[in-house]
Design an enzyme around this catalytic site. Structure first.
Site, PDB file in Angstrom:
ATOM      1  CG  ASP A 264       1.209   1.862   5.753  1.00 20.22           C
ATOM      2  OD1 ASP A 264       0.235   1.287   6.204  1.00 20.22           O
ATOM      3  OD2 ASP A 264       1.150   2.713   4.861  1.00 20.22           O
TER       4      ASP A 264
ATOM      5  CG  LEU B  15       6.315   7.743   6.266  1.00 21.23           C
ATOM      6  CD1 LEU B  15       6.713   9.213   6.077  1.00 21.23           C
ATOM      7  CD2 LEU B  15       5.846   7.510   7.681  1.00 21.23           C
ATOM      8  CG  ASP B  16      -0.539   5.444   5.006  1.00 18.73           C
ATOM      9  OD1 ASP B  16      -0.142   4.267   4.943  1.00 18.73           O
ATOM     10  OD2 ASP B  16      -1.402   5.845   5.803  1.00 18.73           O
ATOM     11  CE  LYS B  17       0.521   8.272  -4.880  1.00 12.57           C
ATOM     12  NZ  LYS B  17      -0.234   7.750  -6.051  1.00 12.57           N
TER      13      LYS B  17
ATOM     14  NE  ARG C 128      -5.052   7.386   6.724  1.00 13.40           N
ATOM     15  CZ  ARG C 128      -5.050   6.876   5.498  1.00 13.40           C
ATOM     16  NH1 ARG C 128      -4.000   6.203   5.046  1.00 13.40           N
ATOM     17  NH2 ARG C 128      -6.121   7.021   4.733  1.00 13.40           N
TER      18      ARG C 128
END
Length: 337
Positions: free
Chosen positions: A3, A156-158, A262
């Site tokens: 992210d 970072l994404d959760k 992703r």
């Protein structure tokens, strides 16, 4: 770094983020419906409940006249919605255990677990890395990089695990921010994917931006968006050699766009296993059973390596962490295919 903060703003216009005046025209053929229902498609970035609340607060006008009843019948005309900026609530320190890989007076490097958001945001106001850092670092972190995201220079994404660095001083924050903006960071992720991308090693170079069909998702775009470059290599393929059921893929980021890996893996037809957003299509039955057995309940993506030159001391630093338990268990299962 899957992210990037620069990618988080919505486009201008009716789809916009909070903190602006949004103007839309409701045509005559849409009049007569309940007002919030008629306007909801014109404000796709807002939930209907949020739209109803804003109307109830008197933030909607029709041709210059206030409209405060969301249930009234819609009339054709020009509607203006004033969306207030989100309240910048100051995060509170929380005694959350951290796996610290490195720390000095300037910065801290941690191994973030899956399930922990990087900073407070809707749906995750507490229990974030920022809350943990404020407790761990104390006053040294206060205000560095802003009140809401102190010390955070990337995220970072959760539900993506792995190595993150945070600044503890303004000088370190500025230096790290420069390194990320110029891509002078070694960033390697491990993804467990459905099938295996082809060819086995290549570079994906696209533009990534908000999906036209779903503003909550990112997508590869033909025009607009921002340049996104991922270098990938299949380290192991699982299942039949001619048509693998899954793979372990090493992804090295040259840029750090929102959901980059992703989106890029999905664009190759090999989304991360367990990805609830970009994992369109089901894995093979055997792989689905292995995901359940391993207890994987998130996208199988781990930030394994982070390397950079210390922005203050000039020391070359490199950190590598193994796969967390859920991904390690899944890989062990996949190796039996």
């Amino acid at each position: 770094m899957d992210d990037d903060f620069a990618d988080l703003a919505f486009a201008d216009g009716a789809e916009g983020a909070e903190g602006e005046r949004l103007t839309v025209d409701l045509p005559a053929d849409q009049a007569g419906q309940r007002l919030d229902k008629a306007l909801a498609p014109l404000f796709p970035a807002l939930s209907r409940a949020r739209l109803q609340a804003l109307i109830g607060e008197g933030r909607l006008s029709l041709d210059g006249q206030p409209v405060a009843d969301a249930s009234r019948k819609a009339r054709a005309g020009t509607y203006v919605l004033s969306v207030p900026p989100p309240a910048a609530a100051e995060p509170e320190p929380e005694a959350i255990p951290l796996t610290v890989l490195y720390e000095d007076q300037h910065l801290i490097v941690v191994d973030k677990p899956a399930g922990m958001a990087a900073h407070p945001a809707p749906g995750s106001w507490t229990g974030t890395l920022v809350n943990a850092l404020l407790h761990h670092c104390g006053d040294s972190l206060s205000g560095v990089g802003g009140v809401v995201r102190p010390g955070i220079v990337h995220r970072l994404d959760k539900d993506t695990s792995g190595v993150m660095v945070a600044a503890k001083s303004d000088a370190a924050h500025q230096g790290l921010s420069r390194l990320f903006s110029t891509h002078d960071i070694d960033r390697l992720y491990i993804a467990l994917t459905r099938g295996a991308p082809s060819p086995a090693a290549s570079t994906i170079e696209t533009r990534i931006g908000r999906s036209p069909g779903d503003r909550k998702k990112m997508a590869v775009l033909r025009a607009g968006g921002r340049e996104a470059i991922t270098h990938y290599r299949v380290e192991a393929a699982f299942g039949p050699a001619d048509k693998p059921l899954a793979a372990r893929v090493a992804c090295r980021l040259e840029t750090g766009r929102t959901h980059q890996i992703r989106v890029h893996m999905a664009s190759k037809g090999s989304p991360c296993l367990g990805d609830p957003v970009y994992g369109a299509g089901q894995p093979a039955t055997a792989v689905r059973e292995m995901i359940r057995e391993a207890g994987l309940s998130r996208q199988a993506l781990h930030a394994a390596v982070l390397g950079f030159v210390h922005p203050i001391t000039g020391e070359a630093l490199r950190f590598e962490t193994p796969l967390p338990a859920d991904m390690a268990a899944l890989q062990a299962c996949l190796e039996t295919l």
